[in-house]
Design a protein around this motif. Structure first.
Motif, PDB file in Angstrom:
ATOM      1  N   GLU A   1       0.838  -1.204   0.000  1.00 34.65           N
ATOM      2  CA  GLU A   1       0.000   0.000   0.000  1.00 34.65           C
ATOM      3  C   GLU A   1       0.869   1.248   0.000  1.00 34.65           C
ATOM      4  O   GLU A   1       0.639   2.190  -0.779  1.00 34.65           O
ATOM      5  N   PHE A   2       1.881   1.269   0.858  1.00 33.09           N
ATOM      6  CA  PHE A   2       2.787   2.406   0.928  1.00 33.09           C
ATOM      7  C   PHE A   2       3.535   2.591  -0.388  1.00 33.09           C
ATOM      8  O   PHE A   2       3.822   3.717  -0.798  1.00 33.09           O
ATOM      9  N   ALA A   3       3.866   1.486  -1.062  1.00 31.63           N
ATOM     10  CA  ALA A   3       4.606   1.588  -2.322  1.00 31.63           C
ATOM     11  C   ALA A   3       3.827   2.395  -3.351  1.00 31.63           C
ATOM     12  O   ALA A   3       4.384   3.241  -4.049  1.00 31.63           O
ATOM     13  N   HIS A   4       2.531   2.143  -3.466  1.00 34.45           N
ATOM     14  CA  HIS A   4       1.717   2.906  -4.415  1.00 34.45           C
ATOM     15  C   HIS A   4       1.620   4.362  -3.986  1.00 34.45           C
ATOM     16  O   HIS A   4       1.644   5.274  -4.825  1.00 34.45           O
ATOM     17  N   ALA A   5       1.511   4.598  -2.678  1.00 37.98           N
ATOM     18  CA  ALA A   5       1.446   5.976  -2.194  1.00 37.98           C
ATOM     19  C   ALA A   5       2.732   6.730  -2.502  1.00 37.98           C
ATOM     20  O   ALA A   5       2.702   7.901  -2.921  1.00 37.98           O
ATOM     21  N   VAL A   6       3.881   6.076  -2.305  1.00 35.07           N
ATOM     22  CA  VAL A   6       5.167   6.713  -2.605  1.00 35.07           C
ATOM     23  C   VAL A   6       5.314   6.921  -4.114  1.00 35.07           C
ATOM     24  O   VAL A   6       5.725   8.002  -4.574  1.00 35.07           O
ATOM     25  N   MET A   7       4.977   5.917  -4.892  1.00 38.13           N
ATOM     26  CA  MET A   7       5.102   6.013  -6.345  1.00 38.13           C
ATOM     27  C   MET A   7       4.313   7.192  -6.895  1.00 38.13           C
ATOM     28  O   MET A   7       4.834   7.984  -7.704  1.00 38.13           O
ATOM     29  N   HIS A   8       3.087   7.354  -6.445  1.00 37.79           N
ATOM     30  CA  HIS A   8       2.203   8.347  -7.047  1.00 37.79           C
ATOM     31  C   HIS A   8       2.307   9.718  -6.391  1.00 37.79           C
ATOM     32  O   HIS A   8       1.538  10.626  -6.737  1.00 37.79           O
ATOM     33  N   THR A   9       3.244   9.883  -5.488  1.00 37.02           N
ATOM     34  CA  THR A   9       3.531  11.229  -4.984  1.00 37.02           C
ATOM     35  C   THR A   9       4.949  11.665  -5.326  1.00 37.02           C
ATOM     36  O   THR A   9       5.195  12.849  -5.551  1.00 37.02           O
ATOM     37  N   SER A  10       5.875  10.708  -5.415  1.00 35.55           N
ATOM     38  CA  SER A  10       7.277  11.054  -5.678  1.00 35.55           C
ATOM     39  C   SER A  10       7.674  10.887  -7.140  1.00 35.55           C
ATOM     40  O   SER A  10       8.651  11.484  -7.595  1.00 35.55           O
TER      41      SER A  10
ATOM     42  N   GLY B   1      10.974   3.252  -0.555  1.00 36.07           N
ATOM     43  CA  GLY B   1       9.916   3.860   0.234  1.00 36.07           C
ATOM     44  C   GLY B   1       9.346   2.939   1.282  1.00 36.07           C
ATOM     45  O   GLY B   1       8.631   3.380   2.177  1.00 36.07           O
ATOM     46  N   GLY B   2       9.639   1.635   1.177  1.00 36.09           N
ATOM     47  CA  GLY B   2       9.138   0.641   2.115  1.00 36.09           C
ATOM     48  C   GLY B   2      10.211   0.129   3.050  1.00 36.09           C
ATOM     49  O   GLY B   2      10.597   0.806   3.999  1.00 36.09           O
ATOM     50  N   PRO B   3      10.738  -1.084   2.816  1.00 35.82           N
ATOM     51  CA  PRO B   3      11.673  -1.684   3.777  1.00 35.82           C
ATOM     52  C   PRO B   3      12.931  -0.873   4.028  1.00 35.82           C
ATOM     53  O   PRO B   3      13.430  -0.854   5.158  1.00 35.82           O
TER      54      PRO B   3
ATOM     55  N   LEU C   1       0.523  11.725   1.117  1.00 35.76           N
ATOM     56  CA  LEU C   1      -0.114  10.456   1.458  1.00 35.76           C
ATOM     57  C   LEU C   1       0.786   9.477   2.217  1.00 35.76           C
ATOM     58  O   LEU C   1       0.341   8.891   3.209  1.00 35.76           O
ATOM     59  N   PRO C   2       2.049   9.255   1.819  1.00 33.28           N
ATOM     60  CA  PRO C   2       2.858   8.289   2.581  1.00 33.28           C
ATOM     61  C   PRO C   2       3.048   8.692   4.039  1.00 33.28           C
ATOM     62  O   PRO C   2       3.009   7.825   4.926  1.00 33.28           O
ATOM     63  N   LEU C   3       3.254   9.973   4.292  1.00 30.42           N
ATOM     64  CA  LEU C   3       3.441  10.411   5.675  1.00 30.42           C
ATOM     65  C   LEU C   3       2.110  10.481   6.419  1.00 30.42           C
ATOM     66  O   LEU C   3       2.071  10.269   7.639  1.00 30.42           O
ATOM     67  N   ALA C   4       1.017  10.770   5.712  1.00 33.10           N
ATOM     68  CA  ALA C   4      -0.293  10.738   6.365  1.00 33.10           C
ATOM     69  C   ALA C   4      -0.629   9.320   6.828  1.00 33.10           C
ATOM     70  O   ALA C   4      -1.161   9.120   7.931  1.00 33.10           O
ATOM     71  N   LEU C   5      -0.326   8.330   6.002  1.00 34.53           N
ATOM     72  CA  LEU C   5      -0.524   6.934   6.408  1.00 34.53           C
ATOM     73  C   LEU C   5       0.322   6.596   7.629  1.00 34.53           C
ATOM     74  O   LEU C   5      -0.107   5.861   8.523  1.00 34.53           O
ATOM     75  N   THR C   6       1.530   7.138   7.666  1.00 36.60           N
ATOM     76  CA  THR C   6       2.419   6.910   8.809  1.00 36.60           C
ATOM     77  C   THR C   6       1.827   7.511  10.082  1.00 36.60           C
ATOM     78  O   THR C   6       1.819   6.869  11.145  1.00 36.60           O
TER      79      THR C   6
END
Length: 566
Positions: free
Chosen positions: A137-146, A157-159, A246-251
């Motif tokens: 889930e985070f991977a898609h969030a990182v991809m589509h913002t960065s 963006g993940g591990p 989005l990635p940081l909001a999920l965090t």
């Protein structure tokens, strides 16, 4: 553990203590270690989201409000993200009144301080474990913002980001527990009774920690600060880049859930966003409640923070000019392949990507014979073209251009000098609106003064300069000047000469820059490994801190002593 299940700190300590111990050992021996698998197929079992589940979870977020239940001070909502791939995101986020939110965060500190370093570390590790389970889930969030390509978004963006967060927790725990919690102090008085005191020592967070996120690596650059501050006892206010929320909001949402379930005030972690062009970071940075600031971005704003946010400890990562010296090599094809990959990865939109390639004008010695300056540049251009000749592979390596300024810089590069490798547009069949460009290489001569303004400025993106210099000694001199005046996150060199190697090492020791020598295989100068490599040094203008070392965490808390008669 399913979200919503109450758990106390003691359970979390028991669950994560072994991982914390391993992380502390890893930062001590600097060998390879990670608890977070980087292969996509590692996810989908034991409660983690599979690839399909992660994509579905991401898509369920689109076009909706991103609620953070119980977070105070929300006055309205913002939606400023635009996917570099053209996907409509439409997610809106809380826009907070700092006069309401910051006092609530400050009020949450007392119980967090009382919990102690071990409980704080365990809560942080639980947050990381839940984030890891949602890596897809985070991977898609990182991809589509960065704009990162999917595999890079999943891994970096993940591990890899999770590793950096865990590394920060390990350092924070180690520094806080360096001093014992209690001590009995006895001073002999000769024939009189000794003086006796009982002393306690408590690690106390500085105050609210403000994380100002970046566009290109929201989690990788954000997690060290986020988890270092939280583990050290500070509430963390996250203000993401307007294009990468989005990635940081999920965090933040994950952290608030864990804090609530563990019996702590969720307002230890909060999110605020800004309207287009609002620029709230300056106002937040000067608030008296804010005592720690972490920032990744432009030099201009980083300098402003360092000069004006005097009430806070400010950690910055700013612009730098990364340099490669080519003196000689015993693996010419490996050199070309390694550099071609380094220049291409994520379209050069990394703070660690090489920019200046310093090549003696008389050429270099190699295992396949002497190569002139012209041959080296031509061969490198051919290596990049060969690497990216297939559009499918090119898209997987390049990702998408993150903002219009980078695209304009590439399009206008021909005005800077002779083009050795022209950039080309690459079509992405899955995302037709994505802007994808291959790298451009410009030839410059260090002997010509008009070239200096170009190579002594950071040209962020897929743009590099092949600079002719008189000798390797002159290259070392230019390297020294570049680091001293402009800073560098990375330095790389290729040489078979022990004397040249020592010369370059001394420059990097003197100017405090991280050096990679003779990389010709699967390790690249613009990649660093948590628990082993230091990202930046904190000793040159590119950054005033390193990810991660003891200095990065130790100034986020203070040790407060209480003395009582025994």
């Amino acid at each position: 553990m399913p979200t919503g299940t109450a758990v106390d700190a003691a359970q979390l300590i028991n669950r994560h203590r072994a991982t914390l111990d391993q992380a502390i050992a890893a930062i001590g021996d600097r060998e390879f270690w990670t608890p977070h698998p980087e292969h996509p197929k590692a996810y989908g079992e034991n409660g983690s989201l599979s690839a399909a589940e992660g994509k579905a979870a991401f898509e369920a977020l689109l076009g909706a409000r991103f609620d953070l239940p119980g977070q105070p001070g929300t006055v309205d909502w913002t939606a400023t993200e635009r996917s570099p791939y053209g996907l409509e995101l439409g997610v809106s986020y809380p826009h907070a009144d700092p006069g309401v939110l910051l006092p609530a965060m400050r009020a949450a500190m007392a119980s967090w301080r009382t919990a102690g370093p071990e409980a704080r570390a365990a809560v942080c590790l639980e947050v990381l474990a839940r984030i890891n389970a949602r890596t897809h889930e985070f991977a898609h969030a990182v991809m589509h913002t960065s704009g990162q390509a999917f595999m890079m978004a999943l891994q970096a963006g993940g591990p890899h980001a999770q590793d950096r967060g865990l590394e920060a927790v390990a350092y924070a725990y180690a520094e806080q527990t360096r001093t014992p919690g209690t001590a009995e102090w006895v001073k002999p008085q000769g024939k009189r009774d000794p003086l006796r005191l009982n002393k306690s020592f408590t690690a106390v967070g500085r105050g609210v920690s403000l994380l100002i996120g970046c566009n290109t690596f929201p989690t990788w650059n954000g997690y060290p600060a986020f988890f270092a501050s939280l583990a050290a006892g500070n509430p963390v206010l996250v203000k993401p880049h307007p294009r990468a929320i989005l990635p940081l909001a999920l965090t933040v949402r994950t952290a608030r859930e864990v804090l609530t379930e563990a019996g702590f005030d969720p307002n230890l972690v909060a999110l605020t966003t800004e309207h287009e062009g609002e620029g709230i970071a300056k106002d937040l940075a000067l608030r008296p409640e804010v005592r720690v600031i972490d920032y990744t971005g432009s030099t201009a704003f980083g300098d402003w923070l360092e000069e004006n946010a005097r009430q806070a400890r400010v950690f910055t990562e700013k612009a730098g000019v990364n340099t490669v010296i080519l003196d000689s090599t015993d693996h010419y094809q490996g050199l070309l392949s390694n550099l071609a990959f380094s220049l291409s990865l994520y379209s050069g939109q990394m703070c660690t990507t090489p920019q200046n390639l310093l090549i003696p004008r008389d050429g270099i010695a190699t295992d396949v014979g002497h190569k002139t300056y012209e041959e080296v540049v031509s061969d490198l251009a051919a290596a990049v073209s060969g690497l990216l000749g297939d559009d499918g592979r090119a898209n997987a390596l390049l990702g998408a251009i993150v903002n219009p300024q980078v695209r304009e810089r590439v399009d206008d590069a021909g005005a800077l000098g002779e083009v050795a490798l022209a950039s080309r547009a690459v079509e992405n069949p899955d995302f037709p609106e994505a802007t994808v460009r291959t790298p451009v290489i410009i030839k410059l001569d260090a002997a010509k003064p008009e070239a200096e303004p170009h190579y002594l400025s950071e040209c962020f993106g897929p743009l590099s300069f092949a600079i002719a210099v008189d000798s390797s000694s002159d290259a070392a001199g230019l390297l020294r000047r570049t680091i001293r005046e402009k800073g560098a996150m990375t330095v790389s060199a290729y040489t078979t000469s022990p004397d040249v190697e020592r010369l370059i090492e001394e420059v990097c020791f003197d100017e405090c820059a991280q050096l990679s020598l003779n990389l010709t295989s699967g390790v690249y100068v613009n990649q660093t490994a948590a628990f082993s490599d230091f990202h930046g040094s904190g000793g040159n203008p590119a950054a005033n801190a390193a990810l991660c070392d003891a200095a990065f965490v130790a100034d986020r808390f203070r040790m407060v002593e209480v003395r009582r008669p025994a």
